[in-house]
Design an enzyme around this catalytic site. Sequence first.
Site, PDB file in Angstrom:
ATOM      1  N   HIS A 210       0.823  -1.024   0.159  1.00  0.00           N
ATOM      2  CA  HIS A 210       0.021   0.190  -0.077  1.00  0.00           C
ATOM      3  C   HIS A 210       0.781   1.187  -0.004  1.00  0.00           C
ATOM      4  CE1 HIS A 210      -3.719  -2.408   1.830  1.00  0.00           C
ATOM      5  NE2 HIS A 210      -3.616  -2.470   0.509  1.00  0.00           N
TER       6      HIS A 210
ATOM      7  N   CYS B 148       3.334  20.964  -4.912  1.00  0.00           N
ATOM      8  CA  CYS B 148       4.191  20.659  -5.987  1.00  0.00           C
ATOM      9  C   CYS B 148       4.714  22.037  -6.492  1.00  0.00           C
ATOM     10  CB  CYS B 148       3.417  19.802  -6.947  1.00  0.00           C
ATOM     11  SG  CYS B 148       4.510  19.569  -8.209  1.00  0.00           S
TER      12      CYS B 148
ATOM     13  N   CYS C 220       4.234  22.854  -9.464  1.00  0.00           N
ATOM     14  CA  CYS C 220       2.954  23.250 -10.065  1.00  0.00           C
ATOM     15  C   CYS C 220       1.843  23.675  -9.397  1.00  0.00           C
ATOM     16  CB  CYS C 220       2.459  22.019 -11.109  1.00  0.00           C
ATOM     17  SG  CYS C 220       1.643  20.886 -10.248  1.00  0.00           S
TER      18      CYS C 220
ATOM     19  N   THR D  29      -3.494  -8.505  10.791  1.00  0.00           N
ATOM     20  CA  THR D  29      -4.432  -8.045   9.606  1.00  0.00           C
ATOM     21  C   THR D  29      -5.955  -8.690   9.971  1.00  0.00           C
ATOM     22  OG1 THR D  29      -5.028  -7.821   7.249  1.00  0.00           O
ATOM     23  CG2 THR D  29      -3.474  -9.650   8.043  1.00  0.00           C
TER      24      THR D  29
ATOM     25  N   ASN E 282      -2.772 -13.024  15.699  1.00  0.00           N
ATOM     26  CA  ASN E 282      -3.849 -11.947  15.687  1.00  0.00           C
ATOM     27  C   ASN E 282      -4.145 -12.334  17.101  1.00  0.00           C
ATOM     28  OD1 ASN E 282      -6.002 -10.208  15.538  1.00  0.00           O
ATOM     29  ND2 ASN E 282      -5.821 -10.365  13.232  1.00  0.00           N
TER      30      ASN E 282
HETATM   31  P1  NAD Z   1      -6.841  -3.413  10.557  1.00  0.00           P
HETATM   32  O1  NAD Z   1      -6.940  -2.221  11.257  1.00  0.00           O
HETATM   33  O2  NAD Z   1      -7.975  -3.672   9.507  1.00  0.00           O
HETATM   34  O3  NAD Z   1      -6.895  -4.718  11.426  1.00  0.00           O
HETATM   35  C1  NAD Z   1      -5.813  -5.027  12.253  1.00  0.00           C
HETATM   36  C2  NAD Z   1      -5.785  -6.104  12.860  1.00  0.00           C
HETATM   37  O4  NAD Z   1      -4.744  -6.534  13.726  1.00  0.00           O
HETATM   38  C3  NAD Z   1      -7.188  -6.768  13.432  1.00  0.00           C
HETATM   39  O5  NAD Z   1      -7.507  -8.152  13.029  1.00  0.00           O
HETATM   40  C4  NAD Z   1      -6.844  -6.810  15.201  1.00  0.00           C
HETATM   41  O6  NAD Z   1      -7.319  -7.712  15.603  1.00  0.00           O
HETATM   42  C5  NAD Z   1      -5.350  -7.086  14.959  1.00  0.00           C
HETATM   43  N1  NAD Z   1      -4.288  -6.533  15.954  1.00  0.00           N
HETATM   44  C6  NAD Z   1      -4.672  -5.465  16.725  1.00  0.00           C
HETATM   45  N2  NAD Z   1      -3.557  -5.514  17.978  1.00  0.00           N
HETATM   46  C7  NAD Z   1      -2.727  -6.714  17.517  1.00  0.00           C
HETATM   47  C8  NAD Z   1      -1.655  -6.957  18.110  1.00  0.00           C
HETATM   48  N3  NAD Z   1      -0.863  -6.267  19.251  1.00  0.00           N
HETATM   49  N4  NAD Z   1      -1.072  -8.035  17.761  1.00  0.00           N
HETATM   50  C9  NAD Z   1      -1.669  -8.962  16.693  1.00  0.00           C
HETATM   51  N5  NAD Z   1      -2.807  -8.518  16.145  1.00  0.00           N
HETATM   52  C10 NAD Z   1      -3.335  -7.392  16.429  1.00  0.00           C
HETATM   53  O7  NAD Z   1      -5.540  -3.535   9.534  1.00  0.00           O
HETATM   54  P2  NAD Z   1      -5.326  -3.998   8.211  1.00  0.00           P
HETATM   55  O8  NAD Z   1      -6.053  -5.289   7.988  1.00  0.00           O
HETATM   56  O9  NAD Z   1      -3.813  -3.951   7.955  1.00  0.00           O
HETATM   57  O10 NAD Z   1      -6.131  -3.001   7.086  1.00  0.00           O
HETATM   58  C11 NAD Z   1      -6.005  -1.490   7.431  1.00  0.00           C
HETATM   59  C12 NAD Z   1      -5.432  -0.765   6.239  1.00  0.00           C
HETATM   60  O11 NAD Z   1      -4.985   0.520   6.731  1.00  0.00           O
HETATM   61  C13 NAD Z   1      -4.160  -1.504   5.635  1.00  0.00           C
HETATM   62  O12 NAD Z   1      -4.024  -0.916   4.466  1.00  0.00           O
HETATM   63  C14 NAD Z   1      -3.212  -0.946   6.796  1.00  0.00           C
HETATM   64  O13 NAD Z   1      -1.647  -1.148   6.333  1.00  0.00           O
HETATM   65  C15 NAD Z   1      -3.621   0.428   6.827  1.00  0.00           C
HETATM   66  N6  NAD Z   1      -3.119   1.038   8.217  1.00  0.00           N
HETATM   67  C16 NAD Z   1      -1.664   1.123   8.220  1.00  0.00           C
HETATM   68  C17 NAD Z   1      -1.440   1.588   9.482  1.00  0.00           C
HETATM   69  C18 NAD Z   1       0.270   1.634   9.814  1.00  0.00           C
HETATM   70  O14 NAD Z   1       1.043   1.825   8.855  1.00  0.00           O
HETATM   71  N7  NAD Z   1       0.636   1.243  10.721  1.00  0.00           N
HETATM   72  C19 NAD Z   1      -2.144   2.026  10.666  1.00  0.00           C
HETATM   73  C20 NAD Z   1      -3.379   1.965  10.231  1.00  0.00           C
HETATM   74  C21 NAD Z   1      -3.842   1.377   9.194  1.00  0.00           C
HETATM   75 ZN    ZN Z   2       2.920  18.829  -9.805  1.00  0.00          ZN
END
Ligand code: NAD
Ligand code: ZN
Length: 227
Positions: A102, A131, A133, A171, A196
């Site tokens: 992502h 930017c 622009c 996830t 998870n």
């Molecule tokens: P999500 O927020 O939908 O789900 C998070 C999952 O992690 C849940 O299933 C939850 O039960 C589990 N979880 C929470 N704490 C945990 C722990 N300590 N140990 C293990 N599991 C744990 O996340 P997603 O599926 O990654 O989808 C959300 C989208 O948003 C993705 O693209 C994600 O990367 C992005 N996002 C990124 C960040 C970041 O870069 N850190 C933060 C928020 C959202």
């Molecule tokens: Zn531009």
Amino acid sequence: MVALTGAGISVESGIPAFRGAQGLWDRFDPMEYATIEAFSADPEKVWRMFSTLLSLLLAAVPNRAHLGLAKLEQAERLRSVITQNVDGLHQAAGSRNVIEYHGNIRELVCLSCWKRFPLAGWSPGDSVPRCECNEILKPDLVLFGEPIPWGAQAAAEAEAKACGALLVIGTSAQVFPACDLPAIARAHGAVVIEINTEETPLTRTTTDLFLKGQASEIMSELVEAMR
Ligand code: NAD
Ligand code: ZN
């Protein structure tokens, strides 16, 4: 092994996930703020979310789950990490083969002339970056409604098809198309190991081994056991 990680792996680094009780996403509903339509319609509004999120992400440090994956790679037990996260914490932990499904927050991109700029020059509190622009820049991360970077999608699918085991960590498996990678891996013979704190749609359909708990604890035990 190959790992597929989501926001849950960074929760213990202080970055809230989308799902679960967290103040950030109560203030900024991802379906209202984190879409390409929202950014195109009102980039300054979406930058209110980016500013809050970026201050959190820039201050975060890797936890034992990120460090454990880097150790497994160094020990040649893990080929790569496919991450849905944009926080750069896998690289900060020492992982080298990281597929950013992502995108990331290291660069800003102009959706008008496609010029790129490093985020490094910007800090939270600064005005919205523009930017040359004059268009408002967007962090180079994938918003809902945007395509997955082609190279990352192809590389992730190839890794899923080739691995012997896929470690799926933190996830919710609800964001398409990343949520299809475990089933792709399994269809090509991999064992799917899910870590998870809660069950997900994968747990009863695709997961072979469910390790319930915090990513940092389970990963520390796994690394210790493999040593
Ligand atoms: P999500 O927020 O939908 O789900 C998070 C999952 O992690 C849940 O299933 C939850 O039960 C589990 N979880 C929470 N704490 C945990 C722990 N300590 N140990 C293990 N599991 C744990 O996340 P997603 O599926 O990654 O989808 C959300 C989208 O948003 C993705 O693209 C994600 O990367 C992005 N996002 C990124 C960040 C970041 O870069 N850190 C933060 C928020 C959202
Ligand atoms: Zn531009």
